[in-house]
Design a protein around this motif. Sequence first.
Motif, PDB file in Angstrom:
ATOM      1  N   THR A  14      -2.883  -5.185  -8.290  1.00  0.00           N
ATOM      2  CA  THR A  14      -1.765  -5.401  -7.367  1.00  0.00           C
ATOM      3  C   THR A  14      -0.425  -5.303  -8.094  1.00  0.00           C
ATOM      4  OG1 THR A  14      -3.125  -6.808  -5.956  1.00  0.00           O
ATOM      5  CG2 THR A  14      -0.734  -7.055  -5.742  1.00  0.00           C
ATOM      6  N   ALA A  17       0.201  -1.638  -9.025  1.00  0.00           N
ATOM      7  CA  ALA A  17       0.577  -0.850  -7.849  1.00  0.00           C
ATOM      8  C   ALA A  17       2.019  -1.132  -7.444  1.00  0.00           C
ATOM      9  CB  ALA A  17      -0.368  -1.159  -6.690  1.00  0.00           C
ATOM     10  N   ARG A  18       2.415  -2.381  -7.483  1.00  0.00           N
ATOM     11  CA  ARG A  18       3.799  -2.707  -7.122  1.00  0.00           C
ATOM     12  C   ARG A  18       4.768  -2.112  -8.135  1.00  0.00           C
ATOM     13  NH1 ARG A  18       7.034  -8.132  -5.907  1.00  0.00           N
ATOM     14  NH2 ARG A  18       9.005  -7.110  -5.446  1.00  0.00           N
ATOM     15  N   GLN A  20       4.377   0.545  -9.846  1.00  0.00           N
ATOM     16  CA  GLN A  20       4.435   1.992  -9.619  1.00  0.00           C
ATOM     17  C   GLN A  20       5.337   2.343  -8.445  1.00  0.00           C
ATOM     18  OE1 GLN A  20       0.266   2.812  -9.115  1.00  0.00           O
ATOM     19  NE2 GLN A  20       0.023   3.465 -11.243  1.00  0.00           N
ATOM     20  N   ASN A  21       5.365   1.471  -7.438  1.00  0.00           N
ATOM     21  CA  ASN A  21       6.089   1.771  -6.206  1.00  0.00           C
ATOM     22  C   ASN A  21       7.447   1.111  -6.085  1.00  0.00           C
ATOM     23  OD1 ASN A  21       4.006   3.417  -5.032  1.00  0.00           O
ATOM     24  ND2 ASN A  21       2.831   1.544  -4.788  1.00  0.00           N
ATOM     25  N   ASP A  22       7.771   0.210  -6.996  1.00  0.00           N
ATOM     26  CA  ASP A  22       9.023  -0.536  -6.921  1.00  0.00           C
ATOM     27  C   ASP A  22       9.688  -0.540  -8.300  1.00  0.00           C
ATOM     28  OD1 ASP A  22      11.057  -2.405  -6.653  1.00  0.00           O
ATOM     29  OD2 ASP A  22       9.798  -3.926  -5.686  1.00  0.00           O
ATOM     30  N   PRO A  23      10.593   0.421  -8.544  1.00  0.00           N
ATOM     31  CA  PRO A  23      11.225   0.528  -9.862  1.00  0.00           C
ATOM     32  C   PRO A  23      11.943  -0.756 -10.297  1.00  0.00           C
ATOM     33  CG  PRO A  23      11.701   2.474  -8.556  1.00  0.00           C
ATOM     34  CD  PRO A  23      11.022   1.486  -7.642  1.00  0.00           C
ATOM     35  N   ALA A  55       0.699   0.831 -15.138  1.00  0.00           N
ATOM     36  CA  ALA A  55       1.534   1.288 -14.030  1.00  0.00           C
ATOM     37  C   ALA A  55       2.410   2.489 -14.385  1.00  0.00           C
ATOM     38  CB  ALA A  55       2.425   0.149 -13.551  1.00  0.00           C
ATOM     39  N   THR A  56       2.652   2.707 -15.672  1.00  0.00           N
ATOM     40  CA  THR A  56       3.593   3.769 -16.057  1.00  0.00           C
ATOM     41  C   THR A  56       2.881   4.912 -16.762  1.00  0.00           C
ATOM     42  OG1 THR A  56       4.194   2.574 -18.097  1.00  0.00           O
ATOM     43  CG2 THR A  56       5.581   2.206 -16.151  1.00  0.00           C
TER      44      THR A  56
END
Length: 110
Positions: A14, A17-18, A20-23, A55-56
Amino acid sequence: MDQPQTRVRDFADTVAARAQNDPAFARALLAEAITLFVDGEPESAKLILCDLVTATVGFEALADEIHKPAKSLHRMQSKSGNPTLTNVSAIFAAIKRALKVEVRAQVVMA
């Protein structure tokens, strides 16, 4: 009831994923990892770094980038791992590049 290991893995997924989607969230995680590391809490910093790597850049690409075997990176990031300062620095640098950010330190009176 879920096994504790499953819940931990779900939480890590989780967070990744966050990130990845929230810089902004990813940048905040990087700032927190740096703060924890400088404040003498390397174990907590390692946990966050592991999430950020996932994530990166990913462990395989990070291994190629810093010329270390992926297995060694996983071992460094494990609870019993003890990465060198050189390796920690390389991991921070790779994450900075992946996030396209610059880090500036500020020292203030406590």
